[in-house]
Write a protein that holds these residues in place. Structure first.
Motif, short mmCIF file in Angstrom:
data_model
loop_
_atom_site.label_atom_id
_atom_site.label_comp_id
_atom_site.label_asym_id
_atom_site.label_seq_id
_atom_site.Cartn_x
_atom_site.Cartn_y
_atom_site.Cartn_z
N ARG A 29 -99.50 11.07 -29.14
CA ARG A 29 -98.15 11.24 -29.66
C ARG A 29 -97.82 10.16 -30.69
O ARG A 29 -97.82 8.98 -30.36
N ASN A 30 -97.61 10.61 -31.93
CA ASN A 30 -97.14 9.73 -33.02
C ASN A 30 -98.02 8.49 -33.15
O ASN A 30 -97.54 7.37 -33.34
N LEU A 31 -99.33 8.72 -33.12
CA LEU A 31 -100.29 7.62 -33.14
C LEU A 31 -100.55 7.15 -34.57
O LEU A 31 -100.80 7.97 -35.47
N SER A 32 -100.50 5.84 -34.78
CA SER A 32 -100.79 5.25 -36.09
C SER A 32 -101.67 4.02 -35.91
O SER A 32 -101.60 3.33 -34.88
N ALA A 41 -105.03 3.87 -41.58
CA ALA A 41 -106.21 4.68 -41.25
C ALA A 41 -105.83 5.92 -40.46
O ALA A 41 -106.47 6.97 -40.59
N VAL A 42 -104.80 5.81 -39.63
CA VAL A 42 -104.29 6.95 -38.85
C VAL A 42 -102.78 6.95 -39.00
O VAL A 42 -102.12 5.94 -38.76
N ASP A 43 -102.22 8.10 -39.41
CA ASP A 43 -100.83 8.14 -39.84
C ASP A 43 -100.00 9.11 -38.99
O ASP A 43 -99.91 10.30 -39.28
N ALA A 79 -99.09 1.85 -33.53
CA ALA A 79 -97.87 2.47 -33.02
C ALA A 79 -98.23 3.79 -32.36
O ALA A 79 -99.32 4.33 -32.56
N GLY A 80 -97.30 4.31 -31.54
CA GLY A 80 -97.53 5.57 -30.86
C GLY A 80 -98.23 5.38 -29.53
O GLY A 80 -98.54 4.25 -29.11
#
Length: 322
Positions: A5-8, A16-18, A55-56
């Motif tokens: 969920r909402n991983l950054s 790298a991950v948005d 985050a996330g």
């Protein structure tokens, strides 16, 4: 079994991950696709507890990858693309060593090694040094290690790299069997392989999920890719004029070869059937009627191009909903 969920993830100022979200349900094989540098490996390393997210949240079998990292590692079977093995160890020694690291007693290790040896076709290599094995055999050792502790979830990065065609087919069958008890997140660059075994597919580009759905759902989104080829016996001018009026028929090309008229056209999903019905109603014999259906590769290429065009125009690639 896997909930993201909402991983950054940022490395300095580079994203790298948005802000991605997805799930992997029980008894499901999910294909994870994307070009090099898209964020696949970073996402997998977060899910397996090797690096923390910026985050996330992410949970594997109910365990938070940050707060319960050790518990996540205990329930995940992970096969990285480049399998880290000890070349001086024999296969049996390596698997026995890995079983000890996982806290198995001797009887548990023996039973587990026997099980994975049979499943991964390693019986004839157990006493051989890993350094003397082919790449395909080393890949099988890595898969055996991932299965050794009977994990709840499997995360596999290019599991068939280096395998010969027979072994690839056997591995596909094995993964289908394993999916009954172990949901699988499966990363691969071989689109035909993903198409053959995955129930759902995620496509990631520049750190964002730009498409998600079943293989058939993704293929159905490809615009302008269906082509119909036909050979009808009849006057080419009359046939061409009639085909032009069919629903979904575009870019109609008509050539004549004696009594036979050759057709090639861009078509909608119902055009091929409409063409067959037209030929039957007019009494035109049909020697050939073939519709090219979109492939997963067609969708993948179009999705990446669309995302790049969107990014180049100043917008962020909009994720496609499943």
């Amino acid at each position: 079994m896997i909930e993201v969920r909402n991983l950054s993830k940022y490395f300095g100022s580079r994203c790298a991950v948005d802000n991605i979200s997805f799930s992997v349900e029980p008894s499901t094989i999910v294909g994870f696709l994307g070009p090099n540098g898209a964020g696949k490996t970073t996402t997998i390393r977060i899910l397996t507890g090797y690096i923390p997210p910026t985050a996330g949240t992410a949970k594997v079998a109910g365990h938070d990858v940050v707060k319960e990292s050790l518990a996540v590692r205990a329930v995940v079977g992970y096969l990285p693309e480049s399998v880290p093995l000890y070349p001086e160890m024999r296969v049996y020694e390596y698997l026995n060593f890995r079983g000890k690291l996982r806290g198995m007693d001797r009887s548990q290790r023996e039973a587990a090694i026997a099980r994975v040896t049979e499943r991964c076709w390693l019986a004839d290599a157990l006493r051989r040094p890993i350094g003397q094995l082919s790449k395909g055999y080393r890949q099988r050792v890595g898969l055996a290690d991932a299965l050794l502790h009977n994990p709840q979830v499997l995360i596999l990065d290019e599991p068939t790299v280096g395998l010969d065609p027979t072994q690839v087919r056997e591995t596909r069958g094995l993964l289908r069997e394993l999916a009954a008890d172990h949901p699988i997140l499966f990363s691969s660059h071989t689109l035909s392989e993903v198409e053959a075994i995955c129930q759902r597919i995620l496509i990631i580009h520049e750190g964002r999920i730009i498409a998600a759905g079943t293989v058939d759902e993704l293929k159905a989104r490809v615009d302008g890719q269906r082509r119909v080829h036909a050979e009808l016996k009849g006057p080419s001018r009359e046939i061409g004029a009639a085909v032009q009026k069919l629903p979904g028929a575009e870019q109609v090309k008509v050539t004549s070869d004696g009594d036979w008229t050759h057709l090639e056209l861009a078509a909608g999903s119902q055009t091929c059937q409409a063409l067959a019905e037209l030929a039957a109603s007019r009494g035109w014999a049909v020697r050939r009627l073939h519709q090219e259906t979109p492939s997963l590769e067609d969708f993948f290429v179009q999705a990446i191009i669309d995302a790049r065009v969107s990014a180049g125009s100043g917008g962020r690639p909009a994720p496609l909903r499943s």
